[in-house]
Design a protein around this motif. Structure first.
Motif, short mmCIF file in Angstrom:
data_model
loop_
_atom_site.label_atom_id
_atom_site.label_comp_id
_atom_site.label_asym_id
_atom_site.label_seq_id
_atom_site.Cartn_x
_atom_site.Cartn_y
_atom_site.Cartn_z
N ARG A 1 0.87 -1.18 0.00
CA ARG A 1 0.00 0.00 0.00
C ARG A 1 0.90 1.23 0.00
N ILE A 2 0.71 2.08 -1.00
CA ILE A 2 1.55 3.26 -1.18
C ILE A 2 0.70 4.51 -0.97
N VAL A 3 1.21 5.45 -0.19
CA VAL A 3 0.57 6.75 -0.02
C VAL A 3 1.61 7.84 -0.26
N LEU A 4 1.29 8.81 -1.13
CA LEU A 4 2.14 9.98 -1.34
C LEU A 4 1.50 11.12 -0.57
N ALA A 5 2.12 11.48 0.55
CA ALA A 5 1.57 12.48 1.46
C ALA A 5 2.25 13.83 1.25
N GLY A 6 1.49 14.89 1.26
CA GLY A 6 2.05 16.23 1.20
C GLY A 6 1.88 16.93 -0.13
N THR A 7 1.32 16.27 -1.14
CA THR A 7 1.16 16.91 -2.44
C THR A 7 0.11 16.17 -3.27
N PRO A 8 -0.65 16.90 -4.10
CA PRO A 8 -1.46 16.22 -5.12
C PRO A 8 -0.52 15.62 -6.17
N PHE A 9 -0.99 14.60 -6.87
CA PHE A 9 -0.15 13.93 -7.88
C PHE A 9 -1.05 13.27 -8.91
N ARG A 10 -0.43 12.80 -9.97
CA ARG A 10 -1.11 12.01 -11.00
C ARG A 10 -0.40 10.65 -11.14
N VAL A 11 -1.19 9.62 -11.34
CA VAL A 11 -0.64 8.31 -11.72
C VAL A 11 -0.61 8.31 -13.25
N THR A 12 0.55 8.59 -13.82
CA THR A 12 0.61 8.78 -15.28
C THR A 12 0.82 7.47 -16.04
N ALA A 13 1.35 6.45 -15.38
CA ALA A 13 1.58 5.17 -16.07
C ALA A 13 1.43 4.02 -15.09
N VAL A 14 0.90 2.93 -15.59
CA VAL A 14 0.78 1.69 -14.82
C VAL A 14 1.45 0.58 -15.62
N ASP A 15 2.36 -0.12 -14.99
CA ASP A 15 3.10 -1.20 -15.66
C ASP A 15 3.77 -0.73 -16.95
N GLY A 16 4.27 0.51 -16.93
CA GLY A 16 5.01 1.04 -18.06
C GLY A 16 4.15 1.65 -19.15
N ARG A 17 2.82 1.49 -19.08
CA ARG A 17 1.93 2.01 -20.13
C ARG A 17 1.23 3.26 -19.64
N ASP A 18 1.27 4.34 -20.46
CA ASP A 18 0.68 5.61 -20.08
C ASP A 18 -0.84 5.50 -19.97
N LEU A 19 -1.41 6.22 -18.98
CA LEU A 19 -2.86 6.32 -18.85
C LEU A 19 -3.36 7.52 -19.64
N ASN A 20 -4.63 7.48 -19.98
CA ASN A 20 -5.25 8.56 -20.75
C ASN A 20 -5.86 9.59 -19.80
N GLN A 21 -5.33 10.81 -19.86
CA GLN A 21 -5.83 11.94 -19.08
C GLN A 21 -5.99 11.60 -17.60
N PRO A 22 -4.92 11.20 -16.96
CA PRO A 22 -5.02 10.91 -15.52
C PRO A 22 -5.25 12.19 -14.72
N GLY A 23 -6.21 12.18 -13.85
CA GLY A 23 -6.52 13.36 -13.06
C GLY A 23 -5.65 13.47 -11.83
N GLU A 24 -5.62 14.66 -11.25
CA GLU A 24 -4.85 14.90 -10.04
C GLU A 24 -5.62 14.38 -8.84
N VAL A 25 -4.93 13.67 -7.97
CA VAL A 25 -5.56 13.10 -6.78
C VAL A 25 -4.68 13.40 -5.57
N SER A 26 -5.26 13.27 -4.40
CA SER A 26 -4.51 13.43 -3.15
C SER A 26 -5.27 12.68 -2.06
N ASN A 27 -4.56 12.40 -0.97
CA ASN A 27 -5.16 11.70 0.18
C ASN A 27 -5.83 10.39 -0.23
N VAL A 28 -5.10 9.61 -1.01
CA VAL A 28 -5.58 8.30 -1.41
C VAL A 28 -4.45 7.29 -1.23
N GLY A 29 -4.83 6.03 -1.08
CA GLY A 29 -3.86 4.96 -1.05
C GLY A 29 -3.81 4.26 -2.40
N LEU A 30 -2.64 3.73 -2.75
CA LEU A 30 -2.46 3.00 -4.00
C LEU A 30 -2.12 1.56 -3.67
#
Length: 611
Positions: free
Chosen positions: A366-395
């Motif tokens: 379980r990964i949490v990026l605390a302190g900033t909004p961010f985008r998950v731009t790629a999963v398993d090396g493949r780019d996502l389409n129009q990833p939105g900015e998120v915060s306060n979520v677990g991955l």
């Protein structure tokens, strides 16, 4: 409730457990019921050997149904039914013998001489011998059937069978020998050897390494480059290979011992060559006895950057912070650090930052990026389409999976928290070596980001309604043969490797997988050589960005639907990437029609090598 999850979850209960319990229960009611009612009304004491036997047999049937679910699971087979019914009957016979055996006294002996008593004893003996014969015959037949090999060495998934086309060996399916125009040749030598290494925490451990390092040397390239890696084995007695996890190399470069090559033994070497056509975050690891080798350190990172200048601003490390962060657990301690081993990085505010997370463990993190909004731009090396900015979520990062997180560094500290451990992870500080981190709140209650609903929909290159083949894989635990030995295995469709039939495909087929998890453990499913498109989870379609992955977590009780186009001929491993699970049987092969392998032996390989 279970039936609502699908036939896979209730088959043995409906076809064996309930009928067996129903029959035994009905017998108990008919034999014991009248006597118990009579006793209640004061016309007897309710005692009867037949009543006792029938009621205990109903209990045996109930217990047997539960045991079948835990020890055998799906699918229900004739051998399982025969063995289970025979064991319940054996219990009934033994109970009958115990409650009807005559006492050793003179009265019993006199009674035994009476004609009526003799006839009763004869009937009991006939029933005992007949029942015993059934038990022995059914148990023997069921046991014999359970150890028979699969009726077919391949499953067709509804497509056409094997053709008579000329055989193509995986030994001939090798990578390019030159880079694309304008590309370079990236040569590496990786020597597998035992070494003592120091973790970022300062603790020293005995490890298996590539070039004496854990992780092994970082391999980087630009799209179109030729990657050439010579693997040498100095002293890893079990042997090693290199598998390029998630990278769609030609089959002969895949590193699956006993399938695409022989295991590289001490003193031997093997050269891998392939063109770096896929941009993104990947990793490499041994695929021989990988449940041991990867855990002990035989892994490294592979990152390929774009050549297209229009995308360079998203990927270039120039004036950016670009960290590749393999997550690995040594002796219960989770480490997450780049090549320099740092866990704290001075990062000026406004710096474009990319964190490339790679889960090299066999369990999810379980990964949490605390302190900033961010985008998950790629999963398993493949780019996502129009990833939105998120915060306060677990991955939820599956075993073997990768996430690329992108953000602009704020003027306050940022923390990467792994498994809700606020004292570990990674720290980015905006003001150099200024002491102190911002307080990190408890992250355990943050919601999990659902990647099946993240990003924007986009067109996909096929219509799944036109699928040529559909394979169902039911993941479970049960008694099965694994490498010829009976064991309590992790199974696919009730069998363990290498007894699981291959999945046959033809070059160009559109293939659909249904992956069902009946077990109580999470199974990260990984197909070599092909990315798969996630279609649905538990019947709910994916509605976000098209999600192309090479590893996806199937949690207990879940059913996933995925699809891919079979365009990379070969013989490919298809397995759980919880590597101990794969070692314990949860592994099979995707087999292209007309492709053969000259490398004898089951996965894991035998001695020898190829160049």
């Amino acid at each position: 409730m279970l039936a609502g999850r699908g036939w896979w979850f209730v088959q043995e209960k409906v076809l064996l457990g309930l009928p067996m319990l129903g029959a035994a229960g009905a017998a108990a009611v008919l034999l014991a019921g009248p006597r118990l009612l009579a006793a209640r009304r004061g016309r007897g004491d309710g005692r009867s050997a037949g009543a006792v036997v029938s009621m205990l047999t109903a209990g045996y049937a109930a217990l047997a149904g539960l045991v079948v679910t835990f020890l055998v699971g799906y699918p229900l087979t004739l051998s399982t039914a025969l063995i289970t019914i025979s064991l319940v009957c054996a219990g009934a016979l033994l109970t009958a013998r115990a409650v009807t055996a005559p006492g050793r006294n003179t009265a019993d002996e006199d009674l035994a001489q009476a004609p009526k008593a003799r006839r009763a004893i004869s009937r009991r003996r006939l029933i005992a011998w007949t029942g015993g014969a059934f038990v022995v015959t059914a148990t023997g037949a069921g046991s014999g059937l359970s150890f028979l090999p699969a009726a077919e060495s391949v499953t067709l998934g509804g497509g056409r069978g094997r053709s008579s086309r000329a055989a193509l060996s995986v030994a001939d399916l090798r990578g390019a020998r030159s880079p694309a125009p304008g590309g370079a040749v990236r040569r590496h030598v990786l020597t597998a050897k035992e070494a003592t290494v120091r973790l970022p925490s300062g603790r020293e451990i005995d490890a298996w390494t590539y070039n004496g390092e854990v992780p092994g040397p970082a391999i980087t390239a630009t799209q179109g480059d030729l990657i050439e890696v010579r693997l040498r084995n100095a002293d890893i007695s079990d042997g090693v290979t290199l598998h390029w996890h998630g990278y769609d190399v030609p089959c002969g470069e895949d590193g699956a011992p006993g399938v695409t090559q022989m295991t590289v033994r001490p003193g031997e070497d093997f050269v891998y060559r392939f063109r770096a056509d896929q941009v993104g975050t990947y990793w490499y690891h041994t695929h021989h006895a990988s449940h041991l080798g990867v855990h002990k350190g035989l892994y490294g990172t592979l990152v390929v950057g774009p050549r297209d200048a229009r995308r360079a601003d998203e990927h270039s490390a120039a004036e950016h912070l670009d960290l590749t962060l393999p997550v690995h657990t040594f002796n219960g301690t989770v480490t997450i650090a780049g090549r320099d081993g740092q866990t704290a990085h001075p990062t000026p505010p406004g710096t474009p930052t990319r964190l490339r997370l790679i889960n090299t463990d066999s369990d999810p993190h379980r990964i949490v990026l605390a302190g900033t909004p961010f985008r998950v731009t790629a999963v398993d090396g493949r780019d996502l389409n129009q990833p939105g900015e998120v915060s306060n979520v677990g991955l939820h990062l599956p075993a073997g999976g990768r996430y690329d997180l992108v953000f602009l560094m704020p003027d306050t500290p940022v923390a990467l928290v792994v498994d809700d451990d606020r004292d570990g992870g990674l720290r980015l500080r905006p003001h150099g070596d200024a002491p102190g981190d911002a307080h990190i709140e408890d992250t355990s209650n943050l919601p999990e980001l659902d990647l099946l609903r993240y990003g924007a929909p986009a067109a996909v290159p096929f219509d799944i309604r036109d699928a040529d083949r559909h394979f169902t894989m039911v993941l479970d635990r049960g008694v099965a043969l694994v490498d010829g030995q009976p064991t309590y295995a992790h199974t696919v469709n009730g069998r363990g490797h290498p007894s699981i039939p291959d999945q046959l495909v033809v070059d160009g087929d559109l293939v659909r997988f249904t992956v069902v998890n009946r077990s109580l453990e999470t199974h990260p499913w990984h197909l070599h050589g092909h990315p798969v498109l996630i279609l649905s989870r538990d019947g709910t379609p994916s509605t976000g960005s098209p999600l192309w992955v090479d590893t996806f977590d199937v949690r207990p009780g879940e059913t996933w639907e995925v699809a891919f186009r079979a365009t990379n001929p070969g013989i490919w491993m298809n397995h759980c990437h919880n590597l101990p699970h794969a070692h314990q049987g949860m592994m099979l092969r995707l087999h292209y029609d007309g492709v053969t392998t000259p490398f004898a032996g089951a996965h894991g390989g035998s001695a020898g090598h190829a160049h």
